[in-house]
Write a protein that holds these residues in place. Structure first.
Motif, PDB file in Angstrom:
ATOM      1  N   GLY A   1       0.523  -1.093  -0.045  1.00  0.00           N
ATOM      2  CA  GLY A   1       0.005   0.055   0.027  1.00  0.00           C
ATOM      3  C   GLY A   1       0.990   1.337  -0.067  1.00  0.00           C
ATOM      4  N   LEU A   2       2.337   1.184   0.649  1.00  0.00           N
ATOM      5  CA  LEU A   2       2.941   2.328   0.840  1.00  0.00           C
ATOM      6  C   LEU A   2       3.460   2.757  -0.726  1.00  0.00           C
ATOM      7  CD1 LEU A   2       4.573   4.548   2.112  1.00  0.00           C
ATOM      8  CD2 LEU A   2       6.302   2.602   2.630  1.00  0.00           C
ATOM      9  N   ILE A   3       3.836   1.867  -1.339  1.00  0.00           N
ATOM     10  CA  ILE A   3       4.240   1.873  -2.843  1.00  0.00           C
ATOM     11  C   ILE A   3       3.259   2.547  -3.649  1.00  0.00           C
ATOM     12  CG2 ILE A   3       5.182   0.742  -4.788  1.00  0.00           C
ATOM     13  CD1 ILE A   3       6.306  -1.421  -3.039  1.00  0.00           C
ATOM     14  N   LYS A   4       2.000   1.886  -3.535  1.00  0.00           N
ATOM     15  CA  LYS A   4       1.032   2.878  -4.333  1.00  0.00           C
ATOM     16  C   LYS A   4       0.639   4.089  -3.869  1.00  0.00           C
ATOM     17  CE  LYS A   4      -1.761  -0.633  -3.590  1.00  0.00           C
ATOM     18  NZ  LYS A   4      -3.071  -1.594  -3.752  1.00  0.00           N
ATOM     19  N   SER A   5       1.087   4.381  -2.418  1.00  0.00           N
ATOM     20  CA  SER A   5       0.656   5.884  -1.890  1.00  0.00           C
ATOM     21  C   SER A   5       1.673   6.707  -2.161  1.00  0.00           C
ATOM     22  CB  SER A   5       0.601   5.495  -0.304  1.00  0.00           C
ATOM     23  OG  SER A   5      -0.408   4.736   0.001  1.00  0.00           O
ATOM     24  N   THR A   6       2.781   6.272  -2.802  1.00  0.00           N
ATOM     25  CA  THR A   6       3.901   7.249  -3.061  1.00  0.00           C
ATOM     26  C   THR A   6       3.158   8.199  -4.452  1.00  0.00           C
ATOM     27  OG1 THR A   6       4.908   5.895  -4.597  1.00  0.00           O
ATOM     28  CG2 THR A   6       5.795   5.919  -2.397  1.00  0.00           C
ATOM     29  N   SER A   7       2.093   7.497  -5.053  1.00  0.00           N
ATOM     30  CA  SER A   7       1.585   8.427  -6.276  1.00  0.00           C
ATOM     31  C   SER A   7       1.014   9.672  -5.911  1.00  0.00           C
ATOM     32  CB  SER A   7       0.641   7.385  -6.982  1.00  0.00           C
ATOM     33  OG  SER A   7      -0.619   7.221  -6.035  1.00  0.00           O
ATOM     34  N   LEU A   8       0.882  10.112  -4.488  1.00  0.00           N
ATOM     35  CA  LEU A   8       0.068  10.932  -3.883  1.00  0.00           C
ATOM     36  C   LEU A   8       1.054  12.139  -4.014  1.00  0.00           C
ATOM     37  CD1 LEU A   8      -2.453   9.447  -1.305  1.00  0.00           C
ATOM     38  CD2 LEU A   8      -2.942  10.392  -3.614  1.00  0.00           C
ATOM     39  N   VAL A   9       2.504  11.786  -3.738  1.00  0.00           N
ATOM     40  CA  VAL A   9       3.415  12.971  -3.620  1.00  0.00           C
ATOM     41  C   VAL A   9       3.437  13.904  -4.730  1.00  0.00           C
ATOM     42  CG1 VAL A   9       5.062  11.380  -2.157  1.00  0.00           C
ATOM     43  CG2 VAL A   9       5.375  11.447  -4.255  1.00  0.00           C
ATOM     44  N   PHE A  10       2.943  13.525  -5.940  1.00  0.00           N
ATOM     45  CA  PHE A  10       2.803  14.495  -6.941  1.00  0.00           C
ATOM     46  C   PHE A  10       2.304  15.988  -6.589  1.00  0.00           C
ATOM     47  CE2 PHE A  10      -0.122  15.649 -10.438  1.00  0.00           C
ATOM     48  CZ  PHE A  10       1.021  16.421 -11.320  1.00  0.00           C
ATOM     49  N   TYR A  11       1.185  15.719  -5.648  1.00  0.00           N
ATOM     50  CA  TYR A  11       0.586  16.869  -5.253  1.00  0.00           C
ATOM     51  C   TYR A  11       1.454  17.870  -4.252  1.00  0.00           C
ATOM     52  CZ  TYR A  11      -3.562  14.543  -6.953  1.00  0.00           C
ATOM     53  OH  TYR A  11      -4.311  13.710  -7.774  1.00  0.00           O
ATOM     54  N   VAL A  12       2.732  17.449  -3.983  1.00  0.00           N
ATOM     55  CA  VAL A  12       3.362  18.225  -3.084  1.00  0.00           C
ATOM     56  C   VAL A  12       4.764  18.328  -4.056  1.00  0.00           C
ATOM     57  CG1 VAL A  12       2.657  17.247  -0.893  1.00  0.00           C
ATOM     58  CG2 VAL A  12       4.818  16.310  -2.077  1.00  0.00           C
ATOM     59  N   SER A  13       4.525  18.282  -5.180  1.00  0.00           N
ATOM     60  CA  SER A  13       5.633  19.063  -6.487  1.00  0.00           C
ATOM     61  C   SER A  13       6.784  17.993  -6.559  1.00  0.00           C
ATOM     62  CB  SER A  13       5.992  20.355  -6.323  1.00  0.00           C
ATOM     63  OG  SER A  13       4.803  21.449  -6.208  1.00  0.00           O
ATOM     64  N   LEU A  14       6.541  16.813  -6.094  1.00  0.00           N
ATOM     65  CA  LEU A  14       7.684  15.609  -6.060  1.00  0.00           C
ATOM     66  C   LEU A  14       7.302  14.754  -7.201  1.00  0.00           C
ATOM     67  CD1 LEU A  14      10.485  15.023  -5.136  1.00  0.00           C
ATOM     68  CD2 LEU A  14       9.017  13.295  -3.738  1.00  0.00           C
ATOM     69  N   LEU A  15       8.191  15.007  -8.573  1.00  0.00           N
ATOM     70  CA  LEU A  15       7.878  14.152  -9.683  1.00  0.00           C
ATOM     71  C   LEU A  15       8.353  12.634  -9.348  1.00  0.00           C
ATOM     72  CD1 LEU A  15       8.786  16.674 -12.355  1.00  0.00           C
ATOM     73  CD2 LEU A  15       6.351  15.939 -11.480  1.00  0.00           C
ATOM     74  N   ASP A  16       7.519  11.810  -8.874  1.00  0.00           N
ATOM     75  CA  ASP A  16       7.840  10.415  -8.785  1.00  0.00           C
ATOM     76  C   ASP A  16       7.313   9.826 -10.092  1.00  0.00           C
ATOM     77  OD1 ASP A  16       5.037  10.989  -8.210  1.00  0.00           O
ATOM     78  OD2 ASP A  16       5.114   9.088  -7.162  1.00  0.00           O
ATOM     79  N   LEU A  17       7.286   8.472 -10.106  1.00  0.00           N
ATOM     80  CA  LEU A  17       6.838   7.682 -11.160  1.00  0.00           C
ATOM     81  C   LEU A  17       5.409   8.206 -11.872  1.00  0.00           C
ATOM     82  CD1 LEU A  17       7.349   5.269 -13.136  1.00  0.00           C
ATOM     83  CD2 LEU A  17       6.033   3.770 -11.444  1.00  0.00           C
ATOM     84  N   PHE A  18       4.353   8.230 -10.955  1.00  0.00           N
ATOM     85  CA  PHE A  18       3.065   8.840 -11.220  1.00  0.00           C
ATOM     86  C   PHE A  18       3.233  10.024 -11.677  1.00  0.00           C
ATOM     87  CE2 PHE A  18      -1.055  10.496 -10.454  1.00  0.00           C
ATOM     88  CZ  PHE A  18      -1.933  10.151 -11.224  1.00  0.00           C
ATOM     89  N   GLY A  19       3.792  11.112 -11.038  1.00  0.00           N
ATOM     90  CA  GLY A  19       4.032  12.238 -11.186  1.00  0.00           C
ATOM     91  C   GLY A  19       4.590  12.788 -12.652  1.00  0.00           C
ATOM     92  N   THR A  20       5.670  12.141 -12.938  1.00  0.00           N
ATOM     93  CA  THR A  20       6.287  12.028 -14.237  1.00  0.00           C
ATOM     94  C   THR A  20       5.447  11.610 -15.322  1.00  0.00           C
ATOM     95  OG1 THR A  20       8.610  11.544 -13.058  1.00  0.00           O
ATOM     96  CG2 THR A  20       8.307  11.460 -15.616  1.00  0.00           C
ATOM     97  N   ALA A  21       4.494  10.418 -15.126  1.00  0.00           N
ATOM     98  CA  ALA A  21       3.597  10.026 -16.273  1.00  0.00           C
ATOM     99  C   ALA A  21       2.670  11.297 -16.420  1.00  0.00           C
ATOM    100  CB  ALA A  21       3.066   8.810 -15.838  1.00  0.00           C
ATOM    101  N   GLN A  22       2.004  11.919 -15.327  1.00  0.00           N
ATOM    102  CA  GLN A  22       1.228  12.986 -15.347  1.00  0.00           C
ATOM    103  C   GLN A  22       1.869  14.172 -16.298  1.00  0.00           C
ATOM    104  OE1 GLN A  22      -1.977  12.047 -14.977  1.00  0.00           O
ATOM    105  NE2 GLN A  22      -2.432  13.343 -13.381  1.00  0.00           N
ATOM    106  N   SER A  23       2.988  14.595 -15.993  1.00  0.00           N
ATOM    107  CA  SER A  23       3.825  15.925 -16.467  1.00  0.00           C
ATOM    108  C   SER A  23       3.815  15.431 -18.006  1.00  0.00           C
ATOM    109  CB  SER A  23       5.050  15.812 -15.805  1.00  0.00           C
ATOM    110  OG  SER A  23       5.705  17.112 -16.501  1.00  0.00           O
ATOM    111  N   MET A  24       4.366  14.264 -18.398  1.00  0.00           N
ATOM    112  CA  MET A  24       4.591  14.058 -19.669  1.00  0.00           C
ATOM    113  C   MET A  24       3.086  13.824 -20.216  1.00  0.00           C
ATOM    114  SD  MET A  24       7.995  13.690 -20.523  1.00  0.00           S
ATOM    115  CE  MET A  24       7.896  14.913 -19.398  1.00  0.00           C
ATOM    116  N   GLY A  25       2.103  13.241 -19.698  1.00  0.00           N
ATOM    117  CA  GLY A  25       0.963  13.378 -20.341  1.00  0.00           C
ATOM    118  C   GLY A  25       0.168  14.550 -20.664  1.00  0.00           C
ATOM    119  N   SER A  26       0.588  15.600 -20.040  1.00  0.00           N
ATOM    120  CA  SER A  26       0.111  16.908 -19.996  1.00  0.00           C
ATOM    121  C   SER A  26       0.988  17.341 -21.403  1.00  0.00           C
ATOM    122  CB  SER A  26       0.355  17.932 -19.081  1.00  0.00           C
ATOM    123  OG  SER A  26       1.648  17.935 -18.401  1.00  0.00           O
ATOM    124  N   THR A  27       2.198  17.105 -21.608  1.00  0.00           N
ATOM    125  CA  THR A  27       2.961  17.609 -22.595  1.00  0.00           C
ATOM    126  C   THR A  27       2.508  16.935 -23.926  1.00  0.00           C
ATOM    127  OG1 THR A  27       4.681  17.953 -21.059  1.00  0.00           O
ATOM    128  CG2 THR A  27       5.186  17.934 -23.707  1.00  0.00           C
TER     129      THR A  27
END
Length: 326
Positions: free
Chosen positions: A233-259
């Motif tokens: 559950g912790l591994i999956k919860s790391t996807s929430l750090v995107f909301y504090v401006s940390l580009l993890d795996l999910f945050g990077t995918a979100q950023s590339m998706g907007s581009t």
């Protein structure tokens, strides 16, 4: 009483001839028919085949773009950040959970109340709220100081410099993880038989030694599977750090998706596959850790996947040999 003439008593009756021996013939034992099981198996296989066929043939998934993004350096950089946040949060969360569990089991009412309050609060507040609160913590407290309580401060720190994006993510996840790990550890300690505590006390062993060498190793058999669930559950919860401006795996995918808006689905598939790989690796580690701590608790250790495969192949060969003999 006189017997009629010509009567034959039981003692004088000739012995009866034994029945002829029955010829034994080999009969094959027929297994019990289970049509429901076969019907369910066929339905599951058909549904699985349809799912795989739709997954492979649907052009909407864009598997060529999936292959392009899967090992891109930007995705791998986000994956490394996810692993780093997970590792730090898992270690700090487990250490905090152990301390909270010991405080909950102590005889001090203050420690018990403080531990219970912490667990109650952190399990009640959503993780995203904790992260956002820490992200805006500098607006509440611009400086942090160390000194005499309610007295002069010896050291003063600028909170905005200390609270980096990585620090906020690790602290927030660790605080949340410690609350759940505390209950996992407490349940594992309570699962140890009371006779173990009494035997250790009868030997005059110190309390710390009892916990480290007797109680905690036995509690790990119960703690391991439960905490591994928390770790997944912790591994999956790391996807929430995107909301504090940390580009993890999910945050990077979100950023590339907007581009690249046309690659949103392939990028989500990349994230999904990487999370599947990470959780699968954790599950493999869980199996061998549980197998290690099962020594002395079971008569035989559970077989490894390779041993199960060998046993299945051997049984299949023996069944085929019996079928050919009949």
């Amino acid at each position: 009483m006189s017997e009629p003439p010509g009567a034959v008593t039981l003692a004088e009756a000739p012995p009866a001839d034994p029945p002829p021996p029955r010829k034994l013939t080999a009969q094959r034992v027929q297994p019990l028919r289970r049509p429901g099981r076969w019907i369910a198996t066929v339905v599951v296989l058909v549904l699985a085949a349809q799912f795989v066929h739709a997954l492979v043939t649907n052009p909407f998934y864009q598997w060529d773009r999936f292959g392009y993004w899967f090992l891109r350096p930007t995705i791998l950089d986000g994956l490394l950040i996810t692993l780093e946040v997970t590792a730090w949060s898992a270690v700090l969360g487990l250490l905090g959970g152990i301390l909270l569990a010991l405080a909950r089991l102590s005889r001090s009412p203050v420690l018990r109340a403080a531990s219970w309050t912490y667990v109650w609060a952190l399990r009640s507040i959503p993780l995203i709220v904790v992260l956002l609160f820490l992200y805006n913590f500098s607006a509440l407290y611009q400086t942090l100081s160390v000194g005499v309580p309610f007295g002069p401060a010896f050291l003063t720190f600028d909170e905005s410099r200390l609270a980096t994006d990585m620090a906020i993510a690790v602290i927030g996840l660790s605080l949340n993880e410690a609350a759940y790990a505390a209950e996992v550890v407490r349940g594992g300690i309570l699962s140890v038989d009371q006779g173990q505590h009494e035997a250790a006390s009868a030997l005059g062993l110190p309390k710390g030694y009892q916990f480290r060498r007797i109680v905690f190793p036995q509690a790990l058999r119960s703690i391991t599977p439960n905490y591994v669930n928390q770790l997944i559950g912790l591994i999956k919860s790391t996807s929430l750090v995107f909301y504090v401006s940390l580009l993890d795996l999910f945050g990077t995918a979100q950023s590339m998706g907007s581009t690249y808006p046309g690659d949103i689905v392939p990028l989500l598939l990349v994230v999904t596959v990487w999370y599947l790989i990470l959780t699968s690796l954790v599950s493999v580690v869980q199996f061998y850790v549980e197998r290690y701590f099962a020594r002395g608790a079971t008569r035989s250790l559970p077989p490894t996947p390779l041993q199960k495969l060998r046993t299945g192949l051997r049984d299949l060969r023996e069944r085929a040999r019996r079928e050919a003999a009949v």
